[in-house]
Motif scaffolding. Structure first.
Motif, PDB file in Angstrom:
ATOM      1  N   GLY A 136       0.834  -1.204   0.000  1.00  0.00           N
ATOM      2  CA  GLY A 136       0.000   0.000   0.000  1.00  0.00           C
ATOM      3  C   GLY A 136       0.865   1.249   0.000  1.00  0.00           C
ATOM      4  N   LEU A 137       0.494   2.218  -0.818  1.00  0.00           N
ATOM      5  CA  LEU A 137       1.250   3.474  -0.905  1.00  0.00           C
ATOM      6  C   LEU A 137       0.376   4.632  -0.432  1.00  0.00           C
ATOM      7  CD1 LEU A 137       2.823   2.986  -4.466  1.00  0.00           C
ATOM      8  CD2 LEU A 137       3.845   2.388  -2.237  1.00  0.00           C
ATOM      9  N   VAL A 138       0.857   5.364   0.572  1.00  0.00           N
ATOM     10  CA  VAL A 138       0.161   6.554   1.050  1.00  0.00           C
ATOM     11  C   VAL A 138       0.967   7.757   0.558  1.00  0.00           C
ATOM     12  CG1 VAL A 138      -0.845   7.708   3.051  1.00  0.00           C
ATOM     13  CG2 VAL A 138      -0.385   5.242   3.149  1.00  0.00           C
ATOM     14  N   LEU A 139       0.370   8.606  -0.264  1.00  0.00           N
ATOM     15  CA  LEU A 139       1.150   9.673  -0.908  1.00  0.00           C
ATOM     16  C   LEU A 139       1.390  10.854   0.037  1.00  0.00           C
ATOM     17  CD1 LEU A 139      -0.203   9.758  -4.580  1.00  0.00           C
ATOM     18  CD2 LEU A 139       1.403   8.176  -3.462  1.00  0.00           C
ATOM     19  N   LEU A 140       2.626  11.308   0.018  1.00  0.00           N
ATOM     20  CA  LEU A 140       3.125  12.321   0.955  1.00  0.00           C
ATOM     21  C   LEU A 140       3.907  13.387   0.189  1.00  0.00           C
ATOM     22  CD1 LEU A 140       5.334  11.273   4.079  1.00  0.00           C
ATOM     23  CD2 LEU A 140       5.734  13.348   2.801  1.00  0.00           C
ATOM     24  N   ILE A 141       3.486  14.627   0.273  1.00  0.00           N
ATOM     25  CA  ILE A 141       4.263  15.729  -0.311  1.00  0.00           C
ATOM     26  C   ILE A 141       5.366  16.111   0.670  1.00  0.00           C
ATOM     27  CG2 ILE A 141       4.188  18.216  -0.786  1.00  0.00           C
ATOM     28  CD1 ILE A 141       1.511  17.802  -2.174  1.00  0.00           C
ATOM     29  N   GLU A 142       6.619  16.027   0.209  1.00  0.00           N
ATOM     30  CA  GLU A 142       7.766  16.398   1.065  1.00  0.00           C
ATOM     31  C   GLU A 142       8.367  17.690   0.519  1.00  0.00           C
ATOM     32  OE1 GLU A 142      11.163  13.722   1.013  1.00  0.00           O
ATOM     33  OE2 GLU A 142      11.826  14.464   2.966  1.00  0.00           O
ATOM     34  N   GLY A 143       8.036  18.808   1.184  1.00  0.00           N
ATOM     35  CA  GLY A 143       8.453  20.120   0.691  1.00  0.00           C
ATOM     36  C   GLY A 143       7.355  20.687  -0.186  1.00  0.00           C
ATOM     37  N   ALA A 144       6.588  21.654   0.344  1.00  0.00           N
ATOM     38  CA  ALA A 144       5.292  21.988  -0.270  1.00  0.00           C
ATOM     39  C   ALA A 144       5.349  23.083  -1.327  1.00  0.00           C
ATOM     40  CB  ALA A 144       4.285  22.362   0.824  1.00  0.00           C
ATOM     41  N   ASP A 145       6.545  23.430  -1.824  1.00  0.00           N
ATOM     42  CA  ASP A 145       6.581  24.454  -2.870  1.00  0.00           C
ATOM     43  C   ASP A 145       5.844  24.034  -4.140  1.00  0.00           C
ATOM     44  OD1 ASP A 145       7.791  26.600  -1.613  1.00  0.00           O
ATOM     45  OD2 ASP A 145       9.832  26.046  -2.231  1.00  0.00           O
ATOM     46  N   CYS A 146       5.593  22.717  -4.295  1.00  0.00           N
ATOM     47  CA  CYS A 146       4.810  22.268  -5.462  1.00  0.00           C
ATOM     48  C   CYS A 146       3.342  22.665  -5.354  1.00  0.00           C
ATOM     49  CB  CYS A 146       4.934  20.755  -5.627  1.00  0.00           C
ATOM     50  SG  CYS A 146       4.325  19.830  -4.216  1.00  0.00           S
ATOM     51  N   VAL A 147       2.911  23.094  -4.173  1.00  0.00           N
ATOM     52  CA  VAL A 147       1.541  23.590  -3.989  1.00  0.00           C
ATOM     53  C   VAL A 147       1.591  25.091  -4.265  1.00  0.00           C
ATOM     54  CG1 VAL A 147      -0.417  23.752  -2.401  1.00  0.00           C
ATOM     55  CG2 VAL A 147       1.208  21.838  -2.197  1.00  0.00           C
ATOM     56  N   ARG A 148       1.108  25.510  -5.443  1.00  0.00           N
ATOM     57  CA  ARG A 148       1.372  26.888  -5.881  1.00  0.00           C
ATOM     58  C   ARG A 148       0.588  27.924  -5.085  1.00  0.00           C
ATOM     59  NH1 ARG A 148       0.418  25.470 -12.098  1.00  0.00           N
ATOM     60  NH2 ARG A 148      -1.230  24.363 -10.989  1.00  0.00           N
ATOM     61  N   GLN A 149      -0.564  27.552  -4.607  1.00  0.00           N
ATOM     62  CA  GLN A 149      -1.379  28.391  -3.709  1.00  0.00           C
ATOM     63  C   GLN A 149      -1.937  27.453  -2.657  1.00  0.00           C
ATOM     64  OE1 GLN A 149      -1.753  31.613  -3.946  1.00  0.00           O
ATOM     65  NE2 GLN A 149      -0.823  31.890  -5.976  1.00  0.00           N
ATOM     66  N   PRO A 150      -2.125  27.919  -1.410  1.00  0.00           N
ATOM     67  CA  PRO A 150      -2.643  26.989  -0.404  1.00  0.00           C
ATOM     68  C   PRO A 150      -3.903  26.244  -0.843  1.00  0.00           C
ATOM     69  CG  PRO A 150      -1.897  28.992   0.655  1.00  0.00           C
ATOM     70  CD  PRO A 150      -1.759  29.226  -0.824  1.00  0.00           C
ATOM     71  N   ASP A 151      -4.824  26.940  -1.554  1.00  0.00           N
ATOM     72  CA  ASP A 151      -6.090  26.238  -1.866  1.00  0.00           C
ATOM     73  C   ASP A 151      -5.938  25.243  -3.016  1.00  0.00           C
ATOM     74  OD1 ASP A 151      -6.103  27.904  -4.035  1.00  0.00           O
ATOM     75  OD2 ASP A 151      -7.907  29.019  -3.437  1.00  0.00           O
TER      76      ASP A 151
END
Ligand SMILES: [Zn+2]
Length: 363
Positions: A136-151
Motif C-alpha cells: 500500500g502506498l500513502v502519498l506524501l508531499i515532502e516540501g510543499a513548494d509544489c503547492v502553488r497556492q494553499p487552496d
C-alpha cells in the motif's frame, strides 16, 4: 508474518531520476545497474517488490519530493526547481508515476487513500505466506513548494495525496532543514486547509520555530515521518534535522509518531561513508528507538521511516541490513534488548496503523 509499515520512501523520485523499476527485485536492479554510474551516484538500490514481500513491508508512505535548485549538489539530480511552477510540474510527474505503478501493477501495489483501501491491502497479507500481497502506498508531499497556492491542496487531495510536509529546505510556507524560520502567513493558511480537508501533517524537516507553531495551529493527525534523536547525534552536521527532547514530547502529547531512520549519518554524528558500514550497527538504531521510549515511558510513539533510496543506498545503512526486506531485523534487535513482542509489533507497524486509522478518510 510480522508486518512492517515504513513511513518514508522516495519511490517516484527513483523511478524518474534513475529509471528504476520498483516491481523488480533488489538483486535484479543491482545486476541491471552494475554497468551504470548509478551505484556510485546514489548507492546500490534498497527497494523492490519481492523484497517488500520477503520482509513483510505492507505499507509505505511514498513521497512526492523535489528540491530547490539552490540545494542541488549533483548534475544527475534532475528533479530540482527554480520556480514553484517547476516544483508543481515535477511533483505532478511523481504523482503520475505512482498512479501508473498502481494501474499497471495492481497485483503488486495499491494506492491507500481511504480506510477501505487500507483494509484491502492488509487483507492481502493474511495467510502464511501471504498468497498475493500488495504494498500500500500513502502519498506524501515532502516540501510543499509544489503547492502553488494553499487552496491548490484540494487538487492534490483529489489526486490521492493524504500527507503534507510543508518543508524540506525552507519553502514558501515554512522554515526547513538548514534554513531556520517560522511558518509564513501562507504556511498558516496551508495548515488550515489541510485541517479542513483532513490531511495529515508531516513535521520532519520543519525548522524548530515552524515546528512548534504548526503544533499549536494544526488540530489534525500529525507525526514526523523520518527523524532521529538529536541528543544522540553529537557531531552531526545537521543537528536541526533531528528532534530535541521538547520536540519529541510535543509530538507524543498529540499522539503522534516519530519514524526513526536507519541511515548511518543519522545514527552516528560525524559518520562518513569512508568510515565503513561496520561501525554502525542496528543496535545504534535501537538506541534511538529506546531513547524515545524511555523519555516518554511507552513504546506508542515511535516507528520506522527508512528513507531508503532517498539519496543514499547500501553503503550508507547499518551493517547487517541489505535491503527493505531486512527492516524486520530491527524487530529482532529490539527483542534481544528486552522489548516485549507487543511493543515490537507497535514499533514496526501498530503505531503507524493507529495514525492511518485516525488520519485517513473513511471513503
Ligand atoms: Zn527527507
Amino acid at each position: 508474518m510480522r508486518l512492517i509499515i515504513d513511513a518514508h520512501e522516495d519511490i517516484a523520485w527513483n523511478i524518474l531520476t534513475f529509471g528504476r523499476d520498483p516491481t523488480r527485485s533488489v538483486a535484479e536492479t543491482r545486476a541491471v545497474e552494475a554497468s551504470t554510474p548509478i551505484p556510485l551516484q546514489q548507492g546500490e538500490v534498497l527497494l523492490g517488490y519481492p523484497d517488500y514481500v520477503r520482509g513483510g513491508v505492507a505499507v509505505a508512505f511514498a513521497t512526492l519530493h523535489v528540491m530547490p535548485e539552490r540545494r542541488k549538489l549533483h548534475d544527475w539530480e534532475t528533479l530540482s526547481y527554480a520556480t514553484q511552477q517547476d516544483a508543481h510540474r515535477l511533483a505532478q510527474a511523481q504523482a503520475d508515476a505512482y498512479h501508473r505503478l498502481v494501474d499497471d501493477h495492481a497485483e503488486k501495489f495499491q494506492l491507500v487513500d481511504h480506510q477501505a483501501a487500507l483494509r484491502e491491502v492488509l487483507e492481502t497479507w493474511s495467510g502464511d505466506p501471504p498468497r498475493a500481497p500488495r504494498v500500500g502506498l500513502v502519498l506524501l508531499i515532502e516540501g510543499a513548494d509544489c503547492v502553488r497556492q494553499p487552496d491548490e491542496l484540494h487538487e492534490w487531495y483529489a489526486n490521492g495525496v493524504r500527507i503534507v510536509g510543508p518543508a524540506w529546505a525552507g519553502t514558501r510556507y515554512s522554515g526547513g532543514t538548514r534554513e531556520p524560520g517560522p511558518l509564513s502567513s501562507d504556511g498558516r493558511a496551508l495548515l488550515d486547509i489541510m485541517a479542513d480537508l483532513g490531511m495529515m501533517l508531516d513535521l520532519s524537516h520543519m525548522a524548530e520555530q515552524a515546528f512548534f507553531e504548526a503544533l499549536d495551529r494544526f488540530p489534525g493527525t500529525l507525526f514526523a515521518s523520518h527523524s532521529n534523536v538529536r541528543a544522540l547525534l553529537d557531531g552531526s552536521p545537521t543537528p536541526d534535522r533531528h528532534l530535541s527532547e521538547a520536540m519529541i514530547r510535543r509530538v507524543a502529547e498529540r499522539e503522534g509518531v516519530i519514524g526513526v531512520v536507519p541511515y548511518n549519518r543519522f545514527l552516528k554524528g560525524g559518520w562518513l561513508p569512508a568510515d565503513g558500514r561496520a561501525v554502525v550497527t542496528v543496535e545504534l538504531l535501537v538506541r534511538h528507538i529506546d531513547h524515545i521510549c524511555q523519555l516518554l515511558g511507552d513504546a506508542r510513539h515511535v516507528g520506522l521511516g527508512s528513507d531508503f533510496d532517498g539519496g543514499f543506498g547500501l553503503d550508507q545503512i547499518p551493517a547487517g541490513l541489505d535491503s527493505i526486506a531486512d527492516l524486520r531485523f530491527i524487530g529482532d534487535a529490539l527483542q534481544r534488548s528486552g522489548y516485549k513482542p507487543a511493543d515490537v509489533d507497535a514499533i514496526l507497524s501498530g503505531n503507524w496503523l493507529r495514525i492511518l486509522r485516525q488520519g485517513l478518510p473513511e471513503s
